[in-house]
Design a protein around this motif. Structure first.
Motif, PDB file in Angstrom:
ATOM      1  N   VAL A  39       6.680  13.238   0.797  1.00  0.00           N
ATOM      2  CA  VAL A  39       6.455  12.068  -0.050  1.00  0.00           C
ATOM      3  C   VAL A  39       7.773  11.539  -0.610  1.00  0.00           C
ATOM      4  CG1 VAL A  39       5.400  11.283  -2.220  1.00  0.00           C
ATOM      5  CG2 VAL A  39       4.142  12.814  -0.689  1.00  0.00           C
ATOM      6  N   VAL A  40       7.884  10.232  -0.655  1.00  0.00           N
ATOM      7  CA  VAL A  40       8.982   9.570  -1.369  1.00  0.00           C
ATOM      8  C   VAL A  40       8.355   8.872  -2.565  1.00  0.00           C
ATOM      9  CG1 VAL A  40      10.739   7.772  -1.292  1.00  0.00           C
ATOM     10  CG2 VAL A  40      10.325   9.195   0.731  1.00  0.00           C
ATOM     11  N   ARG A  41       8.762   9.238  -3.781  1.00  0.00           N
ATOM     12  CA  ARG A  41       8.196   8.630  -4.989  1.00  0.00           C
ATOM     13  C   ARG A  41       9.265   8.640  -6.068  1.00  0.00           C
ATOM     14  NH1 ARG A  41       3.238   7.037  -6.872  1.00  0.00           N
ATOM     15  NH2 ARG A  41       2.725   7.392  -9.058  1.00  0.00           N
ATOM     16  N   GLU A  42       9.689   7.463  -6.498  1.00  0.00           N
ATOM     17  CA  GLU A  42      10.817   7.365  -7.416  1.00  0.00           C
ATOM     18  C   GLU A  42      10.585   6.284  -8.469  1.00  0.00           C
ATOM     19  OE1 GLU A  42      13.374   9.353  -7.316  1.00  0.00           O
ATOM     20  OE2 GLU A  42      13.024  10.296  -5.357  1.00  0.00           O
ATOM     21  N   ALA A  43      11.186   6.473  -9.628  1.00  0.00           N
ATOM     22  CA  ALA A  43      11.271   5.404 -10.616  1.00  0.00           C
ATOM     23  C   ALA A  43      12.316   4.407 -10.123  1.00  0.00           C
ATOM     24  CB  ALA A  43      11.683   5.973 -11.968  1.00  0.00           C
ATOM     25  N   ILE A  44      11.959   3.130 -10.072  1.00  0.00           N
ATOM     26  CA  ILE A  44      12.869   2.146  -9.482  1.00  0.00           C
ATOM     27  C   ILE A  44      13.832   1.543 -10.510  1.00  0.00           C
ATOM     28  CG2 ILE A  44      11.194   1.609  -7.688  1.00  0.00           C
ATOM     29  CD1 ILE A  44      10.618  -1.040  -9.142  1.00  0.00           C
ATOM     30  N   GLY A  45      13.663   1.900 -11.789  1.00  0.00           N
ATOM     31  CA  GLY A  45      14.561   1.368 -12.806  1.00  0.00           C
ATOM     32  C   GLY A  45      14.279  -0.078 -13.156  1.00  0.00           C
ATOM     33  N   TYR A  46      13.042  -0.512 -12.918  1.00  0.00           N
ATOM     34  CA  TYR A  46      12.651  -1.882 -13.221  1.00  0.00           C
ATOM     35  C   TYR A  46      11.152  -1.888 -13.506  1.00  0.00           C
ATOM     36  CZ  TYR A  46      11.950  -6.933 -12.744  1.00  0.00           C
ATOM     37  OH  TYR A  46      11.617  -8.236 -12.972  1.00  0.00           O
ATOM     38  N   ALA A  47      10.751  -2.567 -14.580  1.00  0.00           N
ATOM     39  CA  ALA A  47       9.341  -2.710 -14.965  1.00  0.00           C
ATOM     40  C   ALA A  47       8.665  -1.362 -15.218  1.00  0.00           C
ATOM     41  CB  ALA A  47       8.568  -3.497 -13.900  1.00  0.00           C
ATOM     42  N   ASP A  48       9.462  -0.333 -15.475  1.00  0.00           N
ATOM     43  CA  ASP A  48       8.937   1.031 -15.703  1.00  0.00           C
ATOM     44  C   ASP A  48       8.093   1.511 -14.528  1.00  0.00           C
ATOM     45  OD1 ASP A  48      10.113   1.412 -18.207  1.00  0.00           O
ATOM     46  OD2 ASP A  48       8.476   0.373 -19.229  1.00  0.00           O
ATOM     47  N   ALA A  49       8.364   1.002 -13.345  1.00  0.00           N
ATOM     48  CA  ALA A  49       7.511   1.266 -12.182  1.00  0.00           C
ATOM     49  C   ALA A  49       7.918   2.530 -11.434  1.00  0.00           C
ATOM     50  CB  ALA A  49       7.548   0.087 -11.223  1.00  0.00           C
ATOM     51  N   LEU A  50       6.899   3.195 -10.880  1.00  0.00           N
ATOM     52  CA  LEU A  50       7.082   4.280  -9.926  1.00  0.00           C
ATOM     53  C   LEU A  50       6.672   3.739  -8.561  1.00  0.00           C
ATOM     54  CD1 LEU A  50       5.463   7.278 -11.855  1.00  0.00           C
ATOM     55  CD2 LEU A  50       7.900   6.975 -11.357  1.00  0.00           C
ATOM     56  N   TYR A  51       7.506   3.941  -7.556  1.00  0.00           N
ATOM     57  CA  TYR A  51       7.238   3.359  -6.237  1.00  0.00           C
ATOM     58  C   TYR A  51       7.529   4.397  -5.160  1.00  0.00           C
ATOM     59  CZ  TYR A  51       7.818   0.352  -2.133  1.00  0.00           C
ATOM     60  OH  TYR A  51       7.701  -0.210  -0.895  1.00  0.00           O
ATOM     61  N   GLY A  52       6.741   4.356  -4.082  1.00  0.00           N
ATOM     62  CA  GLY A  52       7.013   5.324  -3.029  1.00  0.00           C
ATOM     63  C   GLY A  52       6.183   5.128  -1.784  1.00  0.00           C
ATOM     64  N   PHE A  53       6.259   6.144  -0.901  1.00  0.00           N
ATOM     65  CA  PHE A  53       5.562   6.142   0.381  1.00  0.00           C
ATOM     66  C   PHE A  53       4.861   7.481   0.596  1.00  0.00           C
ATOM     67  CE2 PHE A  53       9.225   3.372   0.753  1.00  0.00           C
ATOM     68  CZ  PHE A  53       8.727   2.255   1.389  1.00  0.00           C
ATOM     69  N   LYS A  54       3.657   7.416   1.114  1.00  0.00           N
ATOM     70  CA  LYS A  54       2.950   8.602   1.579  1.00  0.00           C
ATOM     71  C   LYS A  54       2.534   8.319   3.015  1.00  0.00           C
ATOM     72  CE  LYS A  54       1.216  10.347  -2.832  1.00  0.00           C
ATOM     73  NZ  LYS A  54       0.044  10.788  -3.615  1.00  0.00           N
ATOM     74  N   SER A  55       2.768   9.259   3.894  1.00  0.00           N
ATOM     75  CA  SER A  55       2.483   9.010   5.308  1.00  0.00           C
ATOM     76  C   SER A  55       2.053  10.291   6.005  1.00  0.00           C
ATOM     77  CB  SER A  55       3.717   8.432   6.006  1.00  0.00           C
ATOM     78  OG  SER A  55       4.823   9.314   5.867  1.00  0.00           O
ATOM     79  N   GLY A  56       1.547  10.142   7.215  1.00  0.00           N
ATOM     80  CA  GLY A  56       1.111  11.305   7.974  1.00  0.00           C
ATOM     81  C   GLY A  56       0.511  10.914   9.304  1.00  0.00           C
ATOM     82  N   PHE A  57       0.035  11.930  10.026  1.00  0.00           N
ATOM     83  CA  PHE A  57      -0.565  11.719  11.342  1.00  0.00           C
ATOM     84  C   PHE A  57      -1.753  12.649  11.512  1.00  0.00           C
ATOM     85  CE2 PHE A  57      -0.416  12.738  16.080  1.00  0.00           C
ATOM     86  CZ  PHE A  57      -1.166  11.621  16.437  1.00  0.00           C
ATOM     87  N   ASP A  58      -2.898  12.069  11.819  1.00  0.00           N
ATOM     88  CA  ASP A  58      -4.110  12.821  12.139  1.00  0.00           C
ATOM     89  C   ASP A  58      -4.236  12.833  13.661  1.00  0.00           C
ATOM     90  OD1 ASP A  58      -6.629  13.810  12.617  1.00  0.00           O
ATOM     91  OD2 ASP A  58      -7.644  12.517  11.171  1.00  0.00           O
ATOM     92  N   ARG A  59      -3.860  13.953  14.253  1.00  0.00           N
ATOM     93  CA  ARG A  59      -3.863  14.067  15.713  1.00  0.00           C
ATOM     94  C   ARG A  59      -5.277  14.040  16.270  1.00  0.00           C
ATOM     95  NH1 ARG A  59      -1.258  18.416  15.888  1.00  0.00           N
ATOM     96  NH2 ARG A  59      -2.918  19.861  16.457  1.00  0.00           N
ATOM     97  N   ALA A  60      -6.224  14.603  15.530  1.00  0.00           N
ATOM     98  CA  ALA A  60      -7.613  14.631  15.999  1.00  0.00           C
ATOM     99  C   ALA A  60      -8.223  13.227  15.982  1.00  0.00           C
ATOM    100  CB  ALA A  60      -8.440  15.581  15.140  1.00  0.00           C
ATOM    101  N   GLY A  61      -7.971  12.493  14.897  1.00  0.00           N
ATOM    102  CA  GLY A  61      -8.541  11.154  14.775  1.00  0.00           C
ATOM    103  C   GLY A  61      -7.647  10.066  15.303  1.00  0.00           C
ATOM    104  N   LEU A  62      -6.425  10.432  15.737  1.00  0.00           N
ATOM    105  CA  LEU A  62      -5.429   9.473  16.229  1.00  0.00           C
ATOM    106  C   LEU A  62      -5.179   8.357  15.213  1.00  0.00           C
ATOM    107  CD1 LEU A  62      -6.283   9.201  20.039  1.00  0.00           C
ATOM    108  CD2 LEU A  62      -4.478  10.528  18.919  1.00  0.00           C
ATOM    109  N   VAL A  63      -4.882   8.782  13.980  1.00  0.00           N
ATOM    110  CA  VAL A  63      -4.568   7.838  12.909  1.00  0.00           C
ATOM    111  C   VAL A  63      -3.152   8.139  12.430  1.00  0.00           C
ATOM    112  CG1 VAL A  63      -5.178   6.969  10.631  1.00  0.00           C
ATOM    113  CG2 VAL A  63      -6.982   7.702  12.207  1.00  0.00           C
ATOM    114  N   LEU A  64      -2.278   7.147  12.548  1.00  0.00           N
ATOM    115  CA  LEU A  64      -0.872   7.272  12.158  1.00  0.00           C
ATOM    116  C   LEU A  64      -0.528   6.129  11.211  1.00  0.00           C
ATOM    117  CD1 LEU A  64       2.062   8.448  12.613  1.00  0.00           C
ATOM    118  CD2 LEU A  64       2.260   6.766  14.472  1.00  0.00           C
ATOM    119  N   GLY A  65       0.185   6.426  10.133  1.00  0.00           N
ATOM    120  CA  GLY A  65       0.566   5.332   9.251  1.00  0.00           C
ATOM    121  C   GLY A  65       1.127   5.790   7.927  1.00  0.00           C
TER     122      GLY A  65
END
Length: 321
Positions: A39-65
């Motif tokens: 996971v990438v999750r960081e305070a961006i130093g603006y608007a008191d916001a936390l922003y990031g990315f969560k990703s993965g791959f389900d090989r059984a269901g063939l879902v990537l993103g």
């Protein structure tokens, strides 16, 4: 590429579909057929916001993103939800973008579904009182999902800002359940299941406030430093999580592990309970705790389900990329 706008999500996927998607992906994780990326999750130093990315791959269901988004605490004043996110799905065979799916409602539904999965597999069968800690936007989703898993007869709730408890009261009334605003000591003494959904960076619920046999779903801790319950509570409970790596780094267990109260090996991924590799609750007096950190695969599973339904109903917009 398809676009599924945020405004279409409510008409596509509800509590049942979200539950099935999340439970299924937890099982796939336990079978090592699906995995999350760091996971990438960081305070961006603006608007008191936390922003990031969560990703993965389900090989059984063939879902990537991936899901991109975060938490903007000032959004309520602008008429927006504090949590903002978008899911991007990719074709696992080619890497080409497959879909852009509105992620705000999906995040609320999949988070509530995760706690519901934990209640279904870990709470006592005779649980009658649901305790809610937190009355923000996601609390209503949590309550609606929770009451589908047990025959609750009452809801008790606490929030740092009591004026917000009207959301819990209105949701309980909608579900045909009486609601009582209580202090934390009362909540812990009465509730059979406790769901915490806050953005706290300090413990709210203490170990001595929880009675034997309680199931606790900690759903708000998803960032380093956040904390909803006293670390000692985890030391006295059987701890489960969605993903071990996130639990010890950004989840509720980060504090108990850092203090040496529990070890990484003391935590069980709930997918193992779902597939029958772990018994789950072993006694009526056992305190069970689910550390719901929120994994990318939850978002991808829910988004993939929404995309399928959108295509079936003809509401997915197709664009050239």
């Amino acid at each position: 590429m398809f676009i599924v706008p945020e405004g279409e999500i409510a008409g596509l996927i509800g509590e049942d579909a979200a539950y099935q998607a999340v439970e299924g992906v937890f099982a796939a994780m336990a079978r090592e057929e699906a995995y999350n990326f760091p996971v990438v999750r960081e305070a961006i130093g603006y608007a008191d916001a936390l922003y990031g990315f969560k990703s993965g791959f389900d090989r059984a269901g063939l879902v990537l993103g991936l899901k991109s988004g975060g938490y903007w605490p000032g959004n309520a004043e602008k008429g927006l939800t504090n949590h903002q996110s978008t899911v991007v799905l990719f074709d696992p065979d080619t890497g080409r973008p497959q879909a852009l799916v509105g992620g705000n409602l999906l995040t609320a539904l999949r988070t509530a579904a995760a706690s519901a999965v934990s209640i279904n597999h870990l709470a006592r069968k005779d649980a009658k009182v649901l305790g809610m800690i937190g009355a923000g936007h996601q609390s209503a989703f949590q309550m609606r999902a929770a009451v589908r898993q047990r025959s609750f007869e009452k809801v008790v709730g606490w929030n740092l800002h009591p004026e917000m408890l009207v959301r819990l009261e209105e949701t309980a009334t909608e579900l045909g359940l009486p609601f009582e605003a209580v202090k934390l000591d009362h909540l812990g003494a009465e509730a059979d299941v406790i769901v915490s959904i806050t953005s706290s960076f300090a413990p709210i619920l203490m170990a001595d406030q929880v009675r034997p046999g309680t199931h606790i779903a900690c759903m708000g801790t998803d960032t380093k430093g956040k904390q909803e319950v006293e670390a000692a509570l985890l030391a006295g409970a059987t701890v489960f999580t969605d993903e071990l790596a996130q639990s010890v780094s950004i989840g509720e267990a980060q504090h108990a592990v850092a203090e040496g109260l529990i070890a990484e090996g003391d935590i069980t991924e709930i997918g193992r309970v779902i597939i029958g590799a772990h018994p789950g609750r072993r006694s009526e007096d056992e305190v069970t705790l689910f550390d719901g950190t929120g994994v990318g695969l939850q978002d991808l599973a829910a988004a993939a389900a929404a995309l399928r339904l959108a295509q079936e109903k003809g509401v997915a917009l197709e664009v050239e990329v």
